[in-house]
Write a protein that holds these residues in place. Structure first.
Motif, PDB file in Angstrom:
ATOM      1  N   GLY A  14     -29.469  61.160 -34.068  1.00 25.45           N
ATOM      2  CA  GLY A  14     -30.808  61.415 -34.584  1.00 25.45           C
ATOM      3  C   GLY A  14     -30.984  60.880 -35.978  1.00 25.45           C
ATOM      4  N   GLY A  15     -31.551  61.679 -36.868  1.00 31.12           N
ATOM      5  CA  GLY A  15     -31.807  61.228 -38.228  1.00 31.12           C
ATOM      6  C   GLY A  15     -33.219  60.711 -38.389  1.00 31.12           C
ATOM      7  N   LEU A  16     -33.414  59.811 -39.351  1.00 33.95           N
ATOM      8  CA  LEU A  16     -34.757  59.344 -39.684  1.00 33.95           C
ATOM      9  C   LEU A  16     -35.395  58.544 -38.556  1.00 33.95           C
ATOM     10  N   HIS A  17     -34.610  57.801 -37.801  1.00 38.86           N
ATOM     11  CA  HIS A  17     -35.190  57.048 -36.681  1.00 38.86           C
ATOM     12  C   HIS A  17     -35.818  58.002 -35.674  1.00 38.86           C
ATOM     13  N   ALA A  18     -35.050  59.010 -35.278  1.00 38.67           N
ATOM     14  CA  ALA A  18     -35.552  59.963 -34.285  1.00 38.67           C
ATOM     15  C   ALA A  18     -36.746  60.738 -34.828  1.00 38.67           C
ATOM     16  N   ALA A  19     -36.676  61.154 -36.086  1.00 37.77           N
ATOM     17  CA  ALA A  19     -37.754  61.958 -36.670  1.00 37.77           C
ATOM     18  C   ALA A  19     -39.047  61.154 -36.797  1.00 37.77           C
TER      19      ALA A  19
END
Length: 301
Positions: free
Chosen positions: A201-206
């Protein structure tokens, strides 16, 4: 030769009396006399001149006394060092971090911890979210600062240190910069810089989830891992980007930042400190507690 024998020898040398030395050592005099004779036999030299008035050190005994004191002091230092490491007062910590924490959160936490535990040496490693999580889980890192939301791997404890929201970073002169605030709808069809996908996840997923919920499609022209790289690409004019708003204070001043209104309540992002509760490094708990206190506003940075 044992430390016990050296302590006995130093006590006899300081009191100049086997009787007084035995009293100080809480033992009978005959065993102490035998122990000193045995020490002299082991060393092959006479340490004392014995008389009815007591004992006096020989020249060899004077030399042995100085060395014995150094040896006992060194032994005490070994014990103190072991207790300090066991108590987390000294030692080393391996800490992973994402690049965007280096301007705000990370320096504040490190400074506060160093003021409280100056003898603990910190080894800082810039990592991706995935690297940080897997290395903490494997015991290769003691703690790590990671972007959230992210996957919660088994055996790891997460403590949110900083809460944030997305804002929009725009190249200088971009048409949307004329607006004081933006909505996600304003981004539809715009050339955009995104984040490299990660299994955790992280910023891409968010950011992807946020756009999907708003049913907004952007024109993805480039992806990057770190926020600093994304902002560099924005500054080059390749496109706009969704970035954590706290980073607006630390990165390229030529980039135009605009807040987003109307964001869903569950669209928050942030930074969390992750570690293993069963860590074998006692300093881990001290660092986690120091960071949590700072995040709660209890420590001056």
């Amino acid at each position: 030769m044992e430390l016990r024998q050296l302590r006995q020898f130093v006590t006899v040398a300081e009191t100049r009396s086997l009787r007084r030395a035995a009293e100080r050592l809480h033992m009978a005099q005959p065993p102490l006399s035998v122990a000193m004779r045995k020490l002299e036999e082991d060393m092959g030299v006479a340490l004392f001149e014995r008389s009815a008035r007591g004992v006096q050190l020989t020249s060899a005994g004077e030399g042995a006394l100085a060395a014995a004191r150094k040896c006992l002091a060194a032994a005490a230092e070994v014990g103190a060092a072991a207790r300090a490491v066991a108590g987390g007062e000294t030692g080393e910590l391996r800490i992973g971090f994402t690049g965007s924490t280096t301007f705000g959160l990370l320096p504040r936490v490190v400074r506060a911890f160093h003021q409280r535990w100056p003898q603990v040496r910190l080894h800082l490693h810039e990592l991706t979210n995935q690297q940080s999580l897997t290395q903490v889980q494997a015991g290769q890192m003691d703690l790590a600062f990671v972007r959230v939301p992210t996957s919660h791997l088994p055996g790891l404890h997460f403590e949110v240190m900083e809460r944030d929201r997305f804002c929009v970073a725009l190249p200088p002169g971009h048409a949307l910069a004329a607006k004081a605030q933006l909505t996600l709808r304003d981004l539809a069809g715009q050339d955009s810089i995104g984040y490299t996908p990660s299994p955790v996840g992280g910023l891409h997923a968010a950011s992807s989830r946020l756009l999907q919920q708003a049913e907004v499609a952007v024109q993805l022209v480039q992806e990057a891992v770190q926020v600093s790289t994304v902002l560099g690409l924005v500054l080059s004019g390749l496109g706009l980007a969704l970035v954590p708003s706290t980073n607006a204070h630390y990165y390229a001043t030529s980039v135009v930042y605009r807040p987003l209104r109307g964001l869903p309540r569950d669209s928050g992002i942030g930074i969390a400190l992750v570690h293993r509760p069963d860590s074998g490094n006692p300093a881990t708990a001290h660092f986690a507690a120091s960071a949590a206190q700072l995040a709660a506003g209890g420590v001056e940075a």
